[in-house]
Scaffold this motif. Structure first.
Motif, PDB file in Angstrom:
ATOM      1  N   ARG A 109       0.871  -1.356   0.037  1.00  0.00           N
ATOM      2  CA  ARG A 109       0.062   0.002  -0.047  1.00  0.00           C
ATOM      3  C   ARG A 109       0.860   1.431  -0.255  1.00  0.00           C
ATOM      4  NH1 ARG A 109      -4.984   1.004   0.508  1.00  0.00           N
ATOM      5  NH2 ARG A 109      -5.661  -0.934   0.959  1.00  0.00           N
ATOM      6  N   GLU A 110       1.870   1.161   0.598  1.00  0.00           N
ATOM      7  CA  GLU A 110       3.017   2.558   0.828  1.00  0.00           C
ATOM      8  C   GLU A 110       3.409   2.980  -0.592  1.00  0.00           C
ATOM      9  OE1 GLU A 110       7.198   2.870   2.634  1.00  0.00           O
ATOM     10  OE2 GLU A 110       5.811   2.285   4.088  1.00  0.00           O
ATOM     11  N   ALA A 111       3.534   2.029  -1.698  1.00  0.00           N
ATOM     12  CA  ALA A 111       3.984   2.430  -2.997  1.00  0.00           C
ATOM     13  C   ALA A 111       2.968   2.542  -3.919  1.00  0.00           C
ATOM     14  CB  ALA A 111       5.189   1.542  -3.384  1.00  0.00           C
ATOM     15  N   VAL A 112       1.793   2.287  -3.784  1.00  0.00           N
ATOM     16  CA  VAL A 112       0.584   2.418  -4.638  1.00  0.00           C
ATOM     17  C   VAL A 112       0.676   3.825  -5.413  1.00  0.00           C
ATOM     18  CG1 VAL A 112      -1.779   2.314  -5.228  1.00  0.00           C
ATOM     19  CG2 VAL A 112      -0.679   0.494  -4.050  1.00  0.00           C
ATOM     20  N   GLY A 113       0.890   4.905  -4.576  1.00  0.00           N
ATOM     21  CA  GLY A 113       0.544   6.188  -4.916  1.00  0.00           C
ATOM     22  C   GLY A 113       1.630   6.516  -6.070  1.00  0.00           C
ATOM     23  N   PHE A 114       2.943   6.026  -5.725  1.00  0.00           N
ATOM     24  CA  PHE A 114       4.104   6.274  -6.533  1.00  0.00           C
ATOM     25  C   PHE A 114       3.839   5.631  -8.134  1.00  0.00           C
ATOM     26  CE2 PHE A 114       7.632   4.408  -8.626  1.00  0.00           C
ATOM     27  CZ  PHE A 114       8.349   5.488  -8.910  1.00  0.00           C
ATOM     28  N   TYR A 115       3.351   4.409  -7.948  1.00  0.00           N
ATOM     29  CA  TYR A 115       2.969   3.833  -9.232  1.00  0.00           C
ATOM     30  C   TYR A 115       1.829   4.365 -10.173  1.00  0.00           C
ATOM     31  CZ  TYR A 115       6.534   0.240  -8.351  1.00  0.00           C
ATOM     32  OH  TYR A 115       8.105  -0.403  -8.218  1.00  0.00           O
ATOM     33  N   ARG A 116       0.844   4.644  -9.180  1.00  0.00           N
ATOM     34  CA  ARG A 116      -0.444   5.468  -9.756  1.00  0.00           C
ATOM     35  C   ARG A 116       0.262   6.518 -10.644  1.00  0.00           C
ATOM     36  NH1 ARG A 116      -3.870   4.995  -5.896  1.00  0.00           N
ATOM     37  NH2 ARG A 116      -4.930   3.443  -7.023  1.00  0.00           N
ATOM     38  N   GLN A 117       0.770   7.404 -10.031  1.00  0.00           N
ATOM     39  CA  GLN A 117       1.335   8.504 -10.392  1.00  0.00           C
ATOM     40  C   GLN A 117       2.472   8.333 -11.684  1.00  0.00           C
ATOM     41  OE1 GLN A 117       3.163  10.808  -7.361  1.00  0.00           O
ATOM     42  NE2 GLN A 117       1.091  11.540  -6.398  1.00  0.00           N
ATOM     43  N   SER A 118       2.887   7.423 -11.651  1.00  0.00           N
ATOM     44  CA  SER A 118       3.841   6.974 -12.829  1.00  0.00           C
ATOM     45  C   SER A 118       3.186   6.296 -14.095  1.00  0.00           C
ATOM     46  CB  SER A 118       5.166   6.112 -12.238  1.00  0.00           C
ATOM     47  OG  SER A 118       5.625   6.666 -11.002  1.00  0.00           O
ATOM     48  N   GLY A 119       1.943   6.463 -13.980  1.00  0.00           N
ATOM     49  CA  GLY A 119       1.123   5.793 -15.332  1.00  0.00           C
ATOM     50  C   GLY A 119       0.704   4.148 -14.899  1.00  0.00           C
ATOM     51  N   VAL A 132      -1.142  -8.210   5.446  1.00  0.00           N
ATOM     52  CA  VAL A 132      -0.624  -7.123   4.217  1.00  0.00           C
ATOM     53  C   VAL A 132      -1.209  -7.353   2.822  1.00  0.00           C
ATOM     54  CG1 VAL A 132       1.540  -6.804   3.179  1.00  0.00           C
ATOM     55  CG2 VAL A 132       1.410  -7.202   5.686  1.00  0.00           C
ATOM     56  N   GLU A 133      -1.845  -5.990   2.420  1.00  0.00           N
ATOM     57  CA  GLU A 133      -2.403  -6.272   1.172  1.00  0.00           C
ATOM     58  C   GLU A 133      -1.536  -6.072   0.203  1.00  0.00           C
ATOM     59  OE1 GLU A 133      -6.283  -4.237  -1.272  1.00  0.00           O
ATOM     60  OE2 GLU A 133      -5.486  -3.432   0.594  1.00  0.00           O
ATOM     61  N   ARG A 134      -1.581  -6.736  -0.939  1.00  0.00           N
ATOM     62  CA  ARG A 134      -0.394  -6.730  -1.927  1.00  0.00           C
ATOM     63  C   ARG A 134      -1.065  -6.075  -3.167  1.00  0.00           C
ATOM     64  NH1 ARG A 134       4.776  -6.074  -1.017  1.00  0.00           N
ATOM     65  NH2 ARG A 134       5.395  -6.980  -2.938  1.00  0.00           N
ATOM     66  N   PHE A 135      -0.475  -5.332  -4.090  1.00  0.00           N
ATOM     67  CA  PHE A 135      -1.037  -4.821  -5.178  1.00  0.00           C
ATOM     68  C   PHE A 135      -0.308  -5.015  -6.358  1.00  0.00           C
ATOM     69  CE2 PHE A 135      -2.473  -2.237  -1.690  1.00  0.00           C
ATOM     70  CZ  PHE A 135      -3.627  -2.016  -1.836  1.00  0.00           C
ATOM     71  N   ARG A 136      -0.862  -5.246  -7.564  1.00  0.00           N
ATOM     72  CA  ARG A 136      -0.187  -5.489  -9.013  1.00  0.00           C
ATOM     73  C   ARG A 136      -0.462  -4.006  -9.813  1.00  0.00           C
ATOM     74  NH1 ARG A 136       1.239  -9.955 -12.311  1.00  0.00           N
ATOM     75  NH2 ARG A 136       1.603  -9.280 -14.436  1.00  0.00           N
ATOM     76  N   CYS A 137       0.708  -3.610 -10.214  1.00  0.00           N
ATOM     77  CA  CYS A 137       0.827  -2.314 -10.927  1.00  0.00           C
ATOM     78  C   CYS A 137       1.171  -2.668 -12.363  1.00  0.00           C
ATOM     79  CB  CYS A 137       1.785  -1.321 -10.100  1.00  0.00           C
ATOM     80  SG  CYS A 137       1.445  -1.282  -8.184  1.00  0.00           S
ATOM     81  N   VAL A 138       0.379  -2.085 -13.019  1.00  0.00           N
ATOM     82  CA  VAL A 138       0.408  -2.444 -14.663  1.00  0.00           C
ATOM     83  C   VAL A 138       0.523  -1.322 -15.328  1.00  0.00           C
ATOM     84  CG1 VAL A 138      -0.288  -3.821 -16.680  1.00  0.00           C
ATOM     85  CG2 VAL A 138      -0.593  -4.845 -14.174  1.00  0.00           C
ATOM     86  N   ARG A 139       1.716  -0.988 -16.197  1.00  0.00           N
ATOM     87  CA  ARG A 139       2.008  -0.305 -17.137  1.00  0.00           C
ATOM     88  C   ARG A 139       2.076  -0.824 -18.634  1.00  0.00           C
ATOM     89  NH1 ARG A 139       5.805   5.061 -17.096  1.00  0.00           N
ATOM     90  NH2 ARG A 139       5.478   5.698 -19.104  1.00  0.00           N
ATOM     91  N   SER A 140       0.886  -0.646 -19.298  1.00  0.00           N
ATOM     92  CA  SER A 140       0.782  -1.318 -20.689  1.00  0.00           C
ATOM     93  C   SER A 140       1.506  -0.366 -21.686  1.00  0.00           C
ATOM     94  CB  SER A 140      -0.673  -1.440 -20.921  1.00  0.00           C
ATOM     95  OG  SER A 140      -1.348  -2.186 -20.156  1.00  0.00           O
ATOM     96  N   VAL A 141       1.675  -1.193 -22.875  1.00  0.00           N
ATOM     97  CA  VAL A 141       2.429  -0.544 -24.103  1.00  0.00           C
ATOM     98  C   VAL A 141       2.033   0.944 -24.417  1.00  0.00           C
ATOM     99  CG1 VAL A 141       2.800  -1.147 -26.538  1.00  0.00           C
ATOM    100  CG2 VAL A 141       2.546  -2.826 -24.958  1.00  0.00           C
ATOM    101  N   ASP A 142       0.561   1.165 -24.239  1.00  0.00           N
ATOM    102  CA  ASP A 142       0.047   2.551 -24.721  1.00  0.00           C
ATOM    103  C   ASP A 142       0.348   3.522 -23.533  1.00  0.00           C
ATOM    104  OD1 ASP A 142      -1.806   1.316 -23.180  1.00  0.00           O
ATOM    105  OD2 ASP A 142      -3.276   1.420 -24.647  1.00  0.00           O
ATOM    106  N   SER A 143       0.956   3.000 -22.396  1.00  0.00           N
ATOM    107  CA  SER A 143       0.886   4.049 -21.450  1.00  0.00           C
ATOM    108  C   SER A 143       1.936   4.928 -21.571  1.00  0.00           C
ATOM    109  CB  SER A 143       1.183   3.186 -19.909  1.00  0.00           C
ATOM    110  OG  SER A 143       0.142   2.503 -19.771  1.00  0.00           O
TER     111      SER A 143
END
Length: 143
Positions: A109-119, A132-143
């Protein structure tokens, strides 16, 4: 644009800085040397860095799963260089050099905002570890 240069790390350079930066990524330090050696061996693991004034101030570890799927395994910036956009710049530079890939990371959860702001799009993986909740952060080809 952040001042500095994005490099692909070559074994033997910046060892102490890499060990310090890996320590910032990991809750326990007993595996740092093992992870360092895995990056040195190469294969599907690659380590990139951000250099300013001949000093390594950030790292980004990548696991190449396939030609189109790359995972950020480690991402860290020296404490005195944080909040300057270096992490975002490393991601942006890597993704622009590998424009046909999907880039992803698993984080807390601590790093989710960083990844969201990074597209990155953010998806909850639920409670992967006790409390501990975990998150998958995905930035696709068109991001």
């Amino acid at each position: 644009m952040v001042d500095g240069q994005f490099i692909r790390w070559q074994e033997g350079k910046y060892r102490n800085a890499i060990i310090e930066l890996l320590g910032l990524c990991m809750e326990t330090s007993h595996r740092i040397e093992q992870i360092y050696m895995q990056y040195a061996a190469g294969h599907s693991l690659r380590l990139y860095g951000w250099v300013q004034a001949d000093q390594l101030v950030g790292i980004m570890g990548i696991h190449v799963h396939s030609d189109v799927l790359h995972e950020i395994t480690h991402l860290a910036v020296m404490l005195d260089h944080q909040q300057a956009g270096i992490g975002r710049q490393m991601i942006q530079t890597y993704h622009s050099e590998h424009s046909s890939i999907q880039l992803f990371a698993e984080t807390d959860r601590e790093a989710v905002g960083f990844y969201r702001q990074s597209g990155f799009a953010i998806y909850s993986l639920g409670e992967r570890y006790l409390g501990v909740e975990r998150f998958r952060c995905v930035r696709s080809v068109d991001s």
